[in-house]
Design a protein around this motif. Structure first.
Motif, PDB file in Angstrom:
ATOM      1  N   GLY A  13      32.955   0.128 -21.456  1.00 54.83           N
ATOM      2  CA  GLY A  13      32.438   0.648 -22.729  1.00 54.83           C
ATOM      3  C   GLY A  13      33.540   1.337 -23.504  1.00 54.83           C
ATOM      4  N   GLY A  16      33.437   2.155 -27.219  1.00 53.61           N
ATOM      5  CA  GLY A  16      32.363   3.020 -27.724  1.00 53.61           C
ATOM      6  C   GLY A  16      32.860   4.416 -28.049  1.00 53.61           C
ATOM      7  N   GLN A  17      31.914   5.285 -28.416  1.00 51.48           N
ATOM      8  CA  GLN A  17      32.347   6.612 -28.886  1.00 51.48           C
ATOM      9  C   GLN A  17      32.820   7.514 -27.753  1.00 51.48           C
ATOM     10  OE1 GLN A  17      29.713   9.288 -30.677  1.00 51.48           O
ATOM     11  NE2 GLN A  17      27.960   8.821 -29.380  1.00 51.48           N
ATOM     12  N   ILE A  18      32.235   7.425 -26.580  1.00 49.73           N
ATOM     13  CA  ILE A  18      32.769   8.229 -25.469  1.00 49.73           C
ATOM     14  C   ILE A  18      34.149   7.690 -25.087  1.00 49.73           C
ATOM     15  CG2 ILE A  18      32.483   8.909 -23.039  1.00 49.73           C
ATOM     16  CD1 ILE A  18      29.468   8.965 -23.514  1.00 49.73           C
ATOM     17  N   GLU A  44      35.277  -4.310 -21.994  1.00 46.81           N
ATOM     18  CA  GLU A  44      34.246  -4.360 -23.046  1.00 46.81           C
ATOM     19  C   GLU A  44      33.529  -5.700 -23.015  1.00 46.81           C
ATOM     20  OE1 GLU A  44      32.374  -3.161 -25.239  1.00 46.81           O
ATOM     21  OE2 GLU A  44      33.068  -1.124 -25.560  1.00 46.81           O
ATOM     22  N   VAL A  89      31.101   3.686 -18.240  1.00 52.70           N
ATOM     23  CA  VAL A  89      30.537   4.357 -19.414  1.00 52.70           C
ATOM     24  C   VAL A  89      29.610   3.416 -20.194  1.00 52.70           C
ATOM     25  CG1 VAL A  89      31.109   5.540 -21.585  1.00 52.70           C
ATOM     26  CG2 VAL A  89      32.598   5.827 -19.589  1.00 52.70           C
ATOM     27  N   VAL A 131      28.683   7.132 -16.018  1.00 51.75           N
ATOM     28  CA  VAL A 131      28.302   7.979 -17.155  1.00 51.75           C
ATOM     29  C   VAL A 131      27.121   7.331 -17.896  1.00 51.75           C
ATOM     30  CG1 VAL A 131      29.096   8.915 -19.374  1.00 51.75           C
ATOM     31  CG2 VAL A 131      30.641   8.892 -17.412  1.00 51.75           C
ATOM     32  N   ASN A 133      23.783   5.726 -18.988  1.00 57.94           N
ATOM     33  CA  ASN A 133      22.422   6.059 -18.540  1.00 57.94           C
ATOM     34  C   ASN A 133      21.552   4.841 -18.271  1.00 57.94           C
ATOM     35  OD1 ASN A 133      22.423   8.875 -18.413  1.00 57.94           O
ATOM     36  ND2 ASN A 133      22.552   8.961 -20.652  1.00 57.94           N
ATOM     37  N   HIS A 189      19.979  13.214 -13.990  1.00 57.29           N
ATOM     38  CA  HIS A 189      20.525  13.489 -15.319  1.00 57.29           C
ATOM     39  C   HIS A 189      19.504  12.966 -16.330  1.00 57.29           C
ATOM     40  CE1 HIS A 189      22.925  13.698 -18.869  1.00 57.29           C
ATOM     41  NE2 HIS A 189      22.758  12.408 -19.073  1.00 57.29           N
TER      42      HIS A 189
HETATM   43  P1  NAX Z   1      28.423   3.583 -27.457  1.00 58.64           P
HETATM   44  O1  NAX Z   1      27.255   2.726 -27.805  1.00 58.64           O
HETATM   45  O2  NAX Z   1      29.223   4.225 -28.518  1.00 58.64           O
HETATM   46  O3  NAX Z   1      29.426   2.740 -26.546  1.00 58.64           O
HETATM   47  C1  NAX Z   1      29.015   1.984 -25.463  1.00 58.64           C
HETATM   48  C2  NAX Z   1      29.981   0.833 -25.340  1.00 58.64           C
HETATM   49  O4  NAX Z   1      29.672   0.145 -24.131  1.00 58.64           O
HETATM   50  C3  NAX Z   1      29.878  -0.193 -26.476  1.00 58.64           C
HETATM   51  O5  NAX Z   1      31.146  -0.357 -27.062  1.00 58.64           O
HETATM   52  C4  NAX Z   1      29.390  -1.459 -25.779  1.00 58.64           C
HETATM   53  O6  NAX Z   1      29.943  -2.616 -26.356  1.00 58.64           O
HETATM   54  C5  NAX Z   1      29.904  -1.217 -24.358  1.00 58.64           C
HETATM   55  N1  NAX Z   1      29.218  -1.994 -23.324  1.00 58.64           N
HETATM   56  C6  NAX Z   1      27.920  -2.321 -23.246  1.00 58.64           C
HETATM   57  N2  NAX Z   1      27.703  -3.085 -22.161  1.00 58.64           N
HETATM   58  C7  NAX Z   1      28.885  -3.217 -21.529  1.00 58.64           C
HETATM   59  C8  NAX Z   1      29.303  -3.919 -20.375  1.00 58.64           C
HETATM   60  N3  NAX Z   1      28.450  -4.629 -19.651  1.00 58.64           N
HETATM   61  N4  NAX Z   1      30.601  -3.845 -20.017  1.00 58.64           N
HETATM   62  C9  NAX Z   1      31.484  -3.159 -20.758  1.00 58.64           C
HETATM   63  N5  NAX Z   1      31.152  -2.494 -21.882  1.00 58.64           N
HETATM   64  C10 NAX Z   1      29.864  -2.523 -22.264  1.00 58.64           C
HETATM   65  O7  NAX Z   1      27.840   4.662 -26.413  1.00 58.64           O
HETATM   66  P2  NAX Z   1      28.479   6.036 -25.961  1.00 58.64           P
HETATM   67  O8  NAX Z   1      28.056   7.095 -26.891  1.00 58.64           O
HETATM   68  O9  NAX Z   1      29.914   5.840 -25.706  1.00 58.64           O
HETATM   69  O10 NAX Z   1      27.658   6.307 -24.606  1.00 58.64           O
HETATM   70  C11 NAX Z   1      27.837   5.501 -23.469  1.00 58.64           C
HETATM   71  C12 NAX Z   1      26.810   5.843 -22.410  1.00 58.64           C
HETATM   72  O11 NAX Z   1      26.944   7.198 -21.986  1.00 58.64           O
HETATM   73  C13 NAX Z   1      25.357   5.693 -22.862  1.00 58.64           C
HETATM   74  O12 NAX Z   1      24.628   5.035 -21.827  1.00 58.64           O
HETATM   75  C14 NAX Z   1      24.874   7.138 -22.947  1.00 58.64           C
HETATM   76  O13 NAX Z   1      23.484   7.234 -22.746  1.00 58.64           O
HETATM   77  C15 NAX Z   1      25.646   7.766 -21.825  1.00 58.64           C
HETATM   78  N6  NAX Z   1      25.773   9.225 -21.844  1.00 58.64           N
HETATM   79  C16 NAX Z   1      25.737   9.862 -20.650  1.00 58.64           C
HETATM   80  C17 NAX Z   1      25.908  11.212 -20.543  1.00 58.64           C
HETATM   81  C18 NAX Z   1      25.883  11.890 -19.206  1.00 58.64           C
HETATM   82  O14 NAX Z   1      25.952  13.121 -19.198  1.00 58.64           O
HETATM   83  N7  NAX Z   1      25.765  11.207 -18.065  1.00 58.64           N
HETATM   84  C19 NAX Z   1      26.085  12.052 -21.748  1.00 58.64           C
HETATM   85  C20 NAX Z   1      26.593  11.291 -22.934  1.00 58.64           C
HETATM   86  C21 NAX Z   1      25.996   9.930 -23.106  1.00 58.64           C
HETATM   87  O15 NAX Z   1      24.776  10.049 -23.756  1.00 58.64           O
END
Ligand code: NAX
Length: 342
Positions: A13, A16-18, A44, A89, A131, A133, A189
């Motif tokens: 990921g 993405g933003q994280i 990605e 992530v 990370v 969810n 979480h």
């Molecule tokens: P984004 O939607 O900005 O980025 C996610 C990225 O993952 C995208 O670029 C997408 O193309 C990529 N992706 C999707 N499927 C994939 C795969 N099979 N292989 C590789 N890349 C893939 O999300 P973002 O804000 O970065 O959050 C990522 C994840 O972190 C989400 O599931 C979010 O719920 C989770 N979080 C977990 C937290 C925790 O404390 N455990 C807190 C922050 C966040 O909410």
């Protein structure tokens, strides 16, 4: 200290933003220290590749002295080949009308194959932090597909919840976060997580220590006020902080999630030197948490391995909350089992 061998870190990921908040901090040395070079692998899906490639260009432009290399790929086997640290992530967010089963199935299709790719090619010392969810159950799925990797190397992130609790307590008591110790996040979480301050301590400027609940009673104007504050403010505010960030910021936590991922891996690899923190790790049955669930515990790290902090008393109200979070984790586990994902 001389320069060490590069550590290979895979971030899924990455576009993405994280990913955008995380990669620069890893490359700058925040995860392993400035004397350890890092090789970054950015994984990605096709829709996110361009964004990850852009991030790779910017990483190059930072000229970080300990960034050994950056590679962007859409191939999981390549991404995890020889990896020492895998940060999972990227995940499938819950879409409109999606039931919990649909969400778990969609994420099973991501974390199962990634676990298998880790099994095939990762380094012998691989450590995995999930990370994306639902993080705890995604970790369970990935571990189930990596039979040759010790299951305790698959962990999920509750460090952000832990840090949120520290921040809220420090603000309420008007002290620095470093003066607060022994806060715990138990369970999943999710909204059922259990922030617990029963064992928390506060260290004064003169080095003296006292129970943090006593300091709270003083700050809030009485012992009776503490229970109400915990129930009405602290627990819901920590558990609901993700939603609060979305409400205020317009998108979900990113830099704080990245910082928590850095903290988790940093402490796992380099040790917690006498203190504890919170992480979702494989249960060995401690504190009545069913063996095999990935649940958050108070943990310390020694010799590069998380150990659950043993022997803590658990108050009845905390116990009840933990049990309800465990019910949720068991329901998720049963659902992924019935879907054939573990
Ligand atoms: P984004 O939607 O900005 O980025 C996610 C990225 O993952 C995208 O670029 C997408 O193309 C990529 N992706 C999707 N499927 C994939 C795969 N099979 N292989 C590789 N890349 C893939 O999300 P973002 O804000 O970065 O959050 C990522 C994840 O972190 C989400 O599931 C979010 O719920 C989770 N979080 C977990 C937290 C925790 O404390 N455990 C807190 C922050 C966040 O909410």
């Amino acid at each position: 200290m001389g320069i060490k061998e590069p550590v290979t870190v895979t971030v899924t990921g990455a576009g993405g933003q994280i990913g955008y908040a995380l990669l620069f901090r890893i490359a700058s040395g925040a995860m392993f220290g400035p004397a350890t070079p890092v090789r970054l692998r950015l994984l990605e899906i096709p829709a996110g590749l361009k964004s990850a490639e852009g991030t790779a260009l910017e990483l190059q432009d930072c000229a970080f002295s300990n960034l050994d290399s950056v590679e962007v790929t859409g191939n999981a086997e390549r991404a995890f080949d020889g990896t020492n640290v895998a940060l999972l992530v990227g995940a499938r967010p819950r879409g409109p009308g999606m039931e919990r089963g649909d969400l778990l199935a969609a994420n099973g299709a991501i974390f199962g194959p990634q676990g298998a790719a880790i099994n095939v090619g990762a380094a012998d010392d691989v450590r995995v932090l999930v990370v994306g969810n639902p993080a705890n159950t995604n970790a369970l799925i990935a571990a189930a597909h990596a039979p040759d990797v010790p299951a305790e190397r698959f962990t999920a992130m509750t460090r952000l919840d832990h840090n949120r609790a520290l921040g809220l307590l420090a603000g309420t008591l008007d002290v620095g976060v470093a003066s607060i110790g022994n806060v715990i996040i138990w369970g999943n979480h999710s909204a059922t997580q259990v922030p617990d301050i029963s064992h928390a301590i506060l260290t004064g400027a003169d080095g003296s220590q006292r129970p943090l609940p006593d300091a709270l009673a003083e700050a809030l104007g009485g012992t009776d006020k503490v229970a109400a504050w915990l129930e009405g403010t602290f627990i819901p505010r920590v558990a609901g902080r993700g939603a609060e960030i979305i409400e205020v910021r317009g998108s979900s936590s990113a830099a704080s999630a990245a910082a928590a991922a850095i903290d988790h891996v940093h402490d796992w690899v380099l040790g917690t030197s006498g203190s504890w923190t919170s992480a979702a790790v494989l249960s060995d049955g401690s504190y009545g948490v069913p063996r095999g669930l990935v649940s958050s515990f108070p943990v310390h790290s020694r010799n590069g391995a998380w150990e659950i902090q043993q022997g803590l008393s658990v108050a009845a109200d905390v116990r009840a909350r933990i049990d309800s979070s465990l019910k949720e984790l068991e329901a998720e586990r049963d659902m992924v089992k019935s879907l054939g994902l573990i």
